[in-house]
Enzyme design. Structure first.
Site, PDB file in Angstrom:
ATOM      1  N   CYS A  92       1.233 -18.411   7.625  1.00  0.00           N
ATOM      2  CA  CYS A  92       0.091 -18.899   8.404  1.00  0.00           C
ATOM      3  C   CYS A  92       0.157 -18.396   9.848  1.00  0.00           C
ATOM      4  O   CYS A  92      -0.095 -17.221  10.099  1.00  0.00           O
ATOM      5  CB  CYS A  92      -0.012 -20.421   8.321  1.00  0.00           C
ATOM      6  SG  CYS A  92      -1.634 -21.058   8.830  1.00  0.00           S
ATOM      7  N   HIS A 185       0.278 -21.536   2.620  1.00  0.00           N
ATOM      8  CA  HIS A 185       1.499 -22.305   2.871  1.00  0.00           C
ATOM      9  C   HIS A 185       2.307 -22.515   1.589  1.00  0.00           C
ATOM     10  O   HIS A 185       2.144 -23.533   0.900  1.00  0.00           O
ATOM     11  CB  HIS A 185       1.147 -23.671   3.468  1.00  0.00           C
ATOM     12  CG  HIS A 185       0.763 -23.629   4.907  1.00  0.00           C
ATOM     13  ND1 HIS A 185       1.674 -23.788   5.937  1.00  0.00           N
ATOM     14  CD2 HIS A 185      -0.432 -23.414   5.513  1.00  0.00           C
ATOM     15  CE1 HIS A 185       1.054 -23.700   7.100  1.00  0.00           C
ATOM     16  NE2 HIS A 185      -0.230 -23.470   6.873  1.00  0.00           N
ATOM     17  N   GLU A 187       5.336 -23.418   1.324  1.00  0.00           N
ATOM     18  CA  GLU A 187       6.228 -24.586   1.435  1.00  0.00           C
ATOM     19  C   GLU A 187       5.514 -25.871   1.029  1.00  0.00           C
ATOM     20  O   GLU A 187       6.179 -26.889   0.760  1.00  0.00           O
ATOM     21  CB  GLU A 187       6.778 -24.683   2.866  1.00  0.00           C
ATOM     22  CG  GLU A 187       5.880 -25.340   3.891  1.00  0.00           C
ATOM     23  CD  GLU A 187       4.722 -24.468   4.362  1.00  0.00           C
ATOM     24  OE1 GLU A 187       3.910 -24.943   5.181  1.00  0.00           O
ATOM     25  OE2 GLU A 187       4.619 -23.304   3.916  1.00  0.00           O
TER      26      GLU A 187
END
Length: 213
Positions: A92, A185, A187
């Site tokens: 990002c 993202h 994660e």
């Protein structure tokens, strides 16, 4: 031997990234500006607020939550990783910082890609050109979205390899350096954050750590 992944910043600010690195067999190493840069096998540039538009030659027309100290420390870590030939993964904001570092520009405000009013990530399809990502997810996939800026002009040596339906660049790959970047993202698309029908973020972290050995 476990690989050490450098994450600029404080551990309490990037817990999800640390958990993802650990789950993939790596050791997250946190570093704050002013301290000596520790030994590392690869660099992870995490998400966050906007980078200063002066870094890519623009006036501020829509940037918020700018942190010049963070910009400076992350750019220093990135310059060191590039000079040493260490693998880099930008996520990002990290993708945007990488793009600016290599001389690219950003779109400062991009409607339709931020989180929902309920602060939830959006999901959308992407198409992917042959790259590190096709080996993991194929040519079509579903990713998340929680940003209001994105790559405009790619930096020198950076090749867009993934796009949203509206043409927004969702991933970059460097032509000669081990530098990867995604606008989404991973994660938040793994383990307890997995989303049905969407990509498994762990696959990207595992591939990155393998690249760091």
């Amino acid at each position: 031997m476990q690989v050490q992944i450098l994450i600029p910043g404080r551990e309490d600010a990037f817990e999800n990234y640390a958990l993802a690195v650990k789950a993939s067999g790596g050791i997250p190493v946190f570093w704050v500006s002013g301290a000596p840069l520790p030994p590392f096998s690869g660099l992870l540039l995490p998400g966050g607020g906007d980078i200063a538009p002066s870094l890519y030659g623009q006036e501020n027309i829509a940037c918020t939550d700018i942190d010049p100290e963070r910009d400076t420390s992350e750019l220093y870590a990135l310059s060191q990783a590039v000079s040493m030939g260490k693998p880099v993964l930008g996520i990002c904001r990290g993708e945007q910082l990488i793009n600016a570092f290599f001389g690219g520009t950003l779109r400062q405000d991009l409607p339709g890609h931020s989180r929902t009013a309920e602060r939830l990530d959006r999901l959308h399809p992407v198409r992917t050109a042959p790259s590190f990502l096709t080996e993991l997810y194929g040519t079509e996939a579903i990713v998340n979205s929680a940003h209001h800026q994105a790559v405009e002009t790619p930096g020198a040596g950076l090749r867009p390899v993934q796009w949203a339906p509206d043409g927004t660049v969702e991933a970059l790959e460097h032509d000669t350096l081990p530098v990867w970047a995604v606008q989404w993202h991973p994660e938040r698309m793994r383990g307890p954050f997995s989303k049905q029908g969407a990509v498994n973020g762990d696959l990207l972290f595992r591939a990155f750590l393998k690249n760091c050995k």
